[in-house]
Enzyme design. Structure first.
Site, mmCIF file in Angstrom:
data_model
loop_
_atom_site.group_PDB
_atom_site.id
_atom_site.type_symbol
_atom_site.label_atom_id
_atom_site.label_comp_id
_atom_site.label_asym_id
_atom_site.label_seq_id
_atom_site.Cartn_x
_atom_site.Cartn_y
_atom_site.Cartn_z
ATOM 1 N N CYS A 1 0.677 -1.186 0.037
ATOM 2 C CA CYS A 1 0.376 0.038 -0.215
ATOM 3 C C CYS A 1 0.922 1.450 0.437
ATOM 4 O O CYS A 1 1.652 1.070 -1.468
ATOM 5 C CB CYS A 1 -1.084 -0.026 1.657
ATOM 6 S SG CYS A 1 -2.479 1.038 0.854
ATOM 7 N N HIS B 1 -3.421 -5.464 0.501
ATOM 8 C CA HIS B 1 -2.796 -5.865 1.819
ATOM 9 C C HIS B 1 -3.221 -7.765 1.920
ATOM 10 O O HIS B 1 -3.871 -7.837 3.768
ATOM 11 C CB HIS B 1 -3.887 -5.761 3.499
ATOM 12 C CG HIS B 1 -3.295 -3.440 3.073
ATOM 13 N ND1 HIS B 1 -2.188 -3.577 3.609
ATOM 14 C CD2 HIS B 1 -3.960 -2.423 1.940
ATOM 15 C CE1 HIS B 1 -2.332 -1.842 3.625
ATOM 16 N NE2 HIS B 1 -3.321 -1.045 2.990
ATOM 17 N N GLU C 1 -0.941 -8.951 4.734
ATOM 18 C CA GLU C 1 -1.468 -9.360 6.129
ATOM 19 C C GLU C 1 -2.477 -8.983 6.666
ATOM 20 O O GLU C 1 -2.881 -9.873 8.025
ATOM 21 C CB GLU C 1 -0.529 -7.497 6.693
ATOM 22 C CG GLU C 1 -0.780 -6.172 6.516
ATOM 23 C CD GLU C 1 -0.871 -5.812 5.287
ATOM 24 O OE1 GLU C 1 -0.166 -6.407 4.278
ATOM 25 O OE2 GLU C 1 -0.959 -4.927 5.815
#
Lengths: 85, 226
Positions: free
Chosen positions: B86, B196, B198
């Protein structure tokens, strides 16, 4: 002292979604003569202890290194005022 | 396995990344503040998401010129894997570690939702856990994810297999050219991606599709170490 204005604009061919939105809004306000809008940025920079030619060189370097992203943006540098001290 | 997360004023997904790396690597990452000029020995550097310097000037522009970037550049030159997610992707393009540039989303809105990604190259340091053209789920949350590269650059990165992730057909959320969601550098050790991963690594998140990116790079590091 040198007073300069740097203008950063999107390169031709790079889509400008913000410019498009502004264009639409101007049309909505009744400005029917608006053909297109491109959004850009203006930086007013004052430089000290420098000659006009050094200032121009330095301002261009500032654009290349930070103020413009030359992948998508063009810039122009204008010396507005040079005041002898 | 030692991992490192770079923190800038305005980073806000660093905690998510700390949590993910701790869970996947079984050890907490070292944290490096943006004013540092050296990065301790590490197997992976991650630049997390957020709004470094408030997105002033351009997203990632100021962070890309901060002192820690020279250290990241040196480590990348040495072959250390670097991953920007990002805002991290925006910073890597602004720093010139990845080609292209990020523009405002074509729909002008901040987009925060799940998307489908197609694995365009499953043969990179960060994508071997997937198979070619596999479609995975991944969350996005950004305002400036509209990847742009001029024609010659685009042709080159496509030809070199540097596009790692694309938004799946007809789902492009931001106007990104060629549906590009993530790219890798020519050397193959610096990845930038807008989504993302994660945030999709355990059942509690509703899926584990993002885990493969971390497992790919960790697997590669372990093979080198062995």
């Amino acid at each position: 002292m040198i007073r300069a204005r740097i203008t950063v604009t999107l390169k031709n061919g790079v889509l400008d979604p913000q410019g498009k939105a502004i264009e639409g809004s101007l049309s909505a306000l009744g400005f029917e003569n608006v053909d297109s809008v491109r959004q850009g940025k203006v930086f007013d920079v004052e430089l000290k202890n420098t000659s006009k030619s050094d200032a121009e060189q330095s301002l261009k370097a500032m654009c290349d290194q930070l103020l413009a992203n030359t992948v998508i943006e063009d810039f122009s540098v204008t010396i507005i005022q040079a005041i002898d001290q | 396995m030692t991992t490192t997360i770079i923190q800038f004023p305005g980073s806000n997904r660093d905690a998510d990344m700390i949590s993910a790396l701790t869970k996947i690597c079984d050890s907490a990452p070292q944290l490096v503040w943006h004013t540092e000029t050296e990065i301790p020995s590490t197997d992976l550097i991650v630049i997390p998401g957020g709004f470094s310097y408030g997105d002033y000037l351009r997203s990632g522009a100021i962070a890309a010129r901060s002192p820690v970037m020279d250290a990241i550049r040196n480590r990348a030159d040495q072959g250390v894997p670097v991953m920007g997610v990002c805002n991290g992707f925006q910073i890597l393009t602004e720093a010139g570690l990845l080609p292209g540039a990020m523009m405002r989303n074509s729909g002008l809105k901040f987009v925060c939702r799940e998307v489908k990604l197609q694995v365009a190259n499953a043969n990179t340091l960060f994508s071997t856990a997937y198979f070619e053209n596999q479609v995975i789920r991944c969350p996005i949350a950004h305002h400036d994810g509209n990847f742009f590269a001029e024609a010659n650059t685009l042709k080159r990165i496509e030809a070199e297999g540097q596009v790692v992730f694309r938004y799946a057909e007809n789902t492009n959320p931001n106007g990104s050219i060629n549906d590009i969601a993530g790219i890798i550098n020519k050397q193959g050790n610096v990845l930038g991606m807008m989504p993302h991963p994660e945030n999709l690594i355990e059942d509690f998140h509703g899926g584990k599709d993002g885990r493969g990116i971390f497992e790919s790079v960790i697997g590669a590091v372990r093979i080198i170490a062995a």
